[in-house]
Design an enzyme around this catalytic site. Sequence first.
Site, short mmCIF file in Angstrom:
data_model
loop_
_atom_site.label_atom_id
_atom_site.label_comp_id
_atom_site.label_asym_id
_atom_site.label_seq_id
_atom_site.Cartn_x
_atom_site.Cartn_y
_atom_site.Cartn_z
N GLY A 169 -2.81 17.30 41.06
CA GLY A 169 -3.36 17.01 39.78
C GLY A 169 -4.10 18.42 39.27
O GLY A 169 -3.72 19.42 39.87
N GLY A 170 -4.86 18.16 38.63
CA GLY A 170 -5.81 19.51 38.14
C GLY A 170 -6.49 20.11 39.17
O GLY A 170 -6.72 21.46 38.82
N GLY A 404 13.50 53.45 34.93
CA GLY A 404 12.47 52.95 34.68
C GLY A 404 11.50 52.32 35.83
O GLY A 404 10.45 52.65 35.96
N ALA A 405 12.14 52.15 36.98
CA ALA A 405 11.36 51.88 38.23
C ALA A 405 10.64 53.00 38.56
O ALA A 405 9.78 52.98 39.57
CB ALA A 405 12.45 51.14 39.14
C1 HXC Z 1 -11.28 7.88 45.42
C2 HXC Z 1 -9.66 8.03 47.13
C3 HXC Z 1 -8.88 9.04 46.06
C4 HXC Z 1 -9.43 9.27 45.08
C5 HXC Z 1 -7.90 8.76 48.07
N1 HXC Z 1 -8.99 7.93 48.17
N2 HXC Z 1 -7.95 9.50 46.81
N3 HXC Z 1 -10.96 7.56 46.48
N4 HXC Z 1 -10.72 8.78 44.64
N5 HXC Z 1 -8.79 10.24 44.28
C6 HXC Z 1 -9.38 7.28 49.24
C7 HXC Z 1 -8.63 6.00 49.63
O1 HXC Z 1 -9.01 4.80 48.77
C8 HXC Z 1 -8.88 5.81 51.06
O2 HXC Z 1 -10.30 4.83 51.14
C9 HXC Z 1 -8.88 7.12 51.45
O3 HXC Z 1 -9.20 7.99 50.59
C10 HXC Z 1 -7.62 7.65 52.26
O4 HXC Z 1 -6.66 7.66 51.45
P1 HXC Z 1 -5.44 7.02 51.87
O5 HXC Z 1 -4.38 6.51 50.51
O6 HXC Z 1 -5.46 5.86 52.75
O7 HXC Z 1 -4.65 8.19 52.52
P2 HXC Z 1 -3.30 8.61 52.77
O8 HXC Z 1 -2.14 7.72 52.83
O9 HXC Z 1 -3.33 9.77 53.45
O10 HXC Z 1 -2.75 9.24 51.06
C11 HXC Z 1 -3.59 10.15 50.61
C12 HXC Z 1 -3.38 10.69 48.96
C13 HXC Z 1 -3.52 9.11 48.32
C14 HXC Z 1 -1.85 10.69 48.88
C15 HXC Z 1 -4.41 11.70 48.58
O11 HXC Z 1 -5.10 8.65 48.64
C16 HXC Z 1 -3.65 9.25 46.93
O12 HXC Z 1 -2.31 9.17 45.96
N6 HXC Z 1 -4.72 9.16 46.26
C17 HXC Z 1 -4.79 9.47 44.81
C18 HXC Z 1 -4.54 10.89 44.25
C19 HXC Z 1 -4.70 10.89 42.81
O13 HXC Z 1 -3.74 10.44 42.13
N7 HXC Z 1 -5.78 11.50 42.53
C20 HXC Z 1 -6.11 11.89 41.23
C21 HXC Z 1 -5.41 13.03 40.77
S1 HXC Z 1 -5.60 13.44 39.13
P3 HXC Z 1 -10.29 4.20 52.69
O14 HXC Z 1 -11.61 3.45 52.13
O15 HXC Z 1 -9.28 3.51 52.67
O16 HXC Z 1 -10.54 5.14 53.56
C22 HXC Z 1 -6.97 14.77 39.40
C23 HXC Z 1 -7.39 15.23 37.90
C24 HXC Z 1 -8.13 16.31 38.40
O17 HXC Z 1 -7.24 14.96 40.53
C25 HXC Z 1 -8.34 16.79 37.02
C26 HXC Z 1 -9.17 18.18 37.32
C27 HXC Z 1 -9.03 18.74 35.76
#
Ligand code: HXC
Length: 514
Positions: A169-170, A404-405
């Site tokens: 993501g971001g 040019g290079a």
């Molecule tokens: C809160 C999160 C989290 C998140 C993971 N966790 N991502 N908690 N916010 N963004 C937590 C899970 O609930 C879990 O908690 C632990 O972290 C581990 O995650 P798992 O899913 O069990 O691990 P894994 O299978 O290795 O997968 C990792 C992952 C997946 C691929 C990163 O967790 C995932 O898809 N997370 C969401 C990613 C996402 O969409 N983020 C937002 C992106 S947008 P427990 O308690 O079970 O240990 C963004 C915008 C930014 O970031 C903008 C900036 C401008």
Amino acid sequence: MNSIADELQRRHQLAELGGGQKRIDAQHNKGKLTARERLLLLLDENSFTEFDALKQHRCQDFGMAGQQFPGDGVVTGYGHINGRLVFVFSQDFTVFGGSLSETNAEKICKVMDKAMEMGAPLIGLNDSGGARIQEGVASLGGYADIFLRNVEASGVIPQLSIVMGPCAGGAVYSPAITDFIGMVKDTSYMFVTGPDVVKTVTHEEVTAEELGGASTHATKSGVCDITFENDVEAMRQTRRLFDFLPLNNLDSAPTYPCDDPFDRREPSLNTLIPESDTQPYEIRELIEKVVDHRDFYEIQPDYARNILIGFGRMEGKTVGIVANNPAVLAGVLDIDSSRKAARFIRFCDAFNIPVITFVDVPGFMPGTQQERGGIIKHGAKLLYAYAEATVPKLTLITRKAYGGAYDVMSSKHLKSDLNLAWPTAEIAVMGAKGAVEILNRREIASAEDPAVEALKLETSYKERFANPFIAAERGYVDEVISPDSTREILCKSLRMLENKSVKKPFKKHGNIPL
Ligand code: HXC
């Protein structure tokens, strides 16, 4: 009193444990180290001092009030690498997946601010699920606070990002602004949207690795500058890279003791250039034979391999090296190689690192793909980067410098300080074949044997232009040197240029063709 000391100890122990032993085991089972283990390897022994180990999030939604982990998913502070100060943050995947909360962002911003105040580099170890979903806009705001600081620090302190897990993501835009991105093979990935969103929007099926794994970014997108086999190698190589860099833009890069003689002769360089001017050779050999102890730290080795960039040292001092590589696509300049080299030159210029350019370039890559991709603007980036750089600039033409290079590759006309050529240099508007086809088309067509006539004309064109003397007569080449003396002449020139100082007229900033 004792109860407070006990409570302090308890909280510190909790902070040390991150998200708990089960999650630490899960991290290890993925072949990854924890945030703290990584810092132990990155920094000198016992040099890490932590900030905000007890800081906690303030989120009350989604049952978060009852879920507190001191430190809140990122370990921050400062330490030393070979005795030199560095500020660090290391995202802890065991706490809410290393996701970025408001508090977590405040911790990162604090070390970024300190790094700027102290004039010391910043290294971020990224391993995060992105924005903390429970916190919503507070988390998004935290990202923007970091981005702003990345931009403000750009060109002031070196910033390194090592991606050691998810970065999606971001969140990718913080590393993207920093100077170098390293990625660990198989366990890290970076993308703006993950495979599921890609499938929904474009119906493309792609794995996370294919979309944004280290190999994708190291070979196809150029987002990744260095790849590492595993976390341990990542930390070791990051230390090595750090050693080439100054602490800030007012500092010079560290000088290391060097027992490699500055006047070391390399007779083998006299035969590096093949007999035929269309035969490739490996420019890496020249680089390694010229720099101290053959120690060349290559950046982006697997991307746009027709140009090489990286750091070396001359008499113990860091230099940046840019070299066309005739072994790949004849060393031609194209979109990717222009962008690759331009960004590197700008880094060197921002941080007082002299640039040595080795030239063997047949020109810019022709074709619709390049033109439609904007080679005009991308090639201009390289030209712009060389022209605006005020660090010492040394150029050596080993063989071709065409069209040019010739101008773009740190020519005299772009205020390069010293332009050298080997006797094998060929400096011309274009290669003999192309030139004769344009200049003598009618003559060739009406000749008894057009092929023989064309060859005759090509030979005469080569005799006139396939040498460094016309450029030397005009002073565009300062000296034609014997290949075996290359190191000595470059070292002497760098000594002469050590105190180079250039004043430029005030402007807010230029408008590089982005
Ligand atoms: C809160 C999160 C989290 C998140 C993971 N966790 N991502 N908690 N916010 N963004 C937590 C899970 O609930 C879990 O908690 C632990 O972290 C581990 O995650 P798992 O899913 O069990 O691990 P894994 O299978 O290795 O997968 C990792 C992952 C997946 C691929 C990163 O967790 C995932 O898809 N997370 C969401 C990613 C996402 O969409 N983020 C937002 C992106 S947008 P427990 O308690 O079970 O240990 C963004 C915008 C930014 O970031 C903008 C900036 C401008």
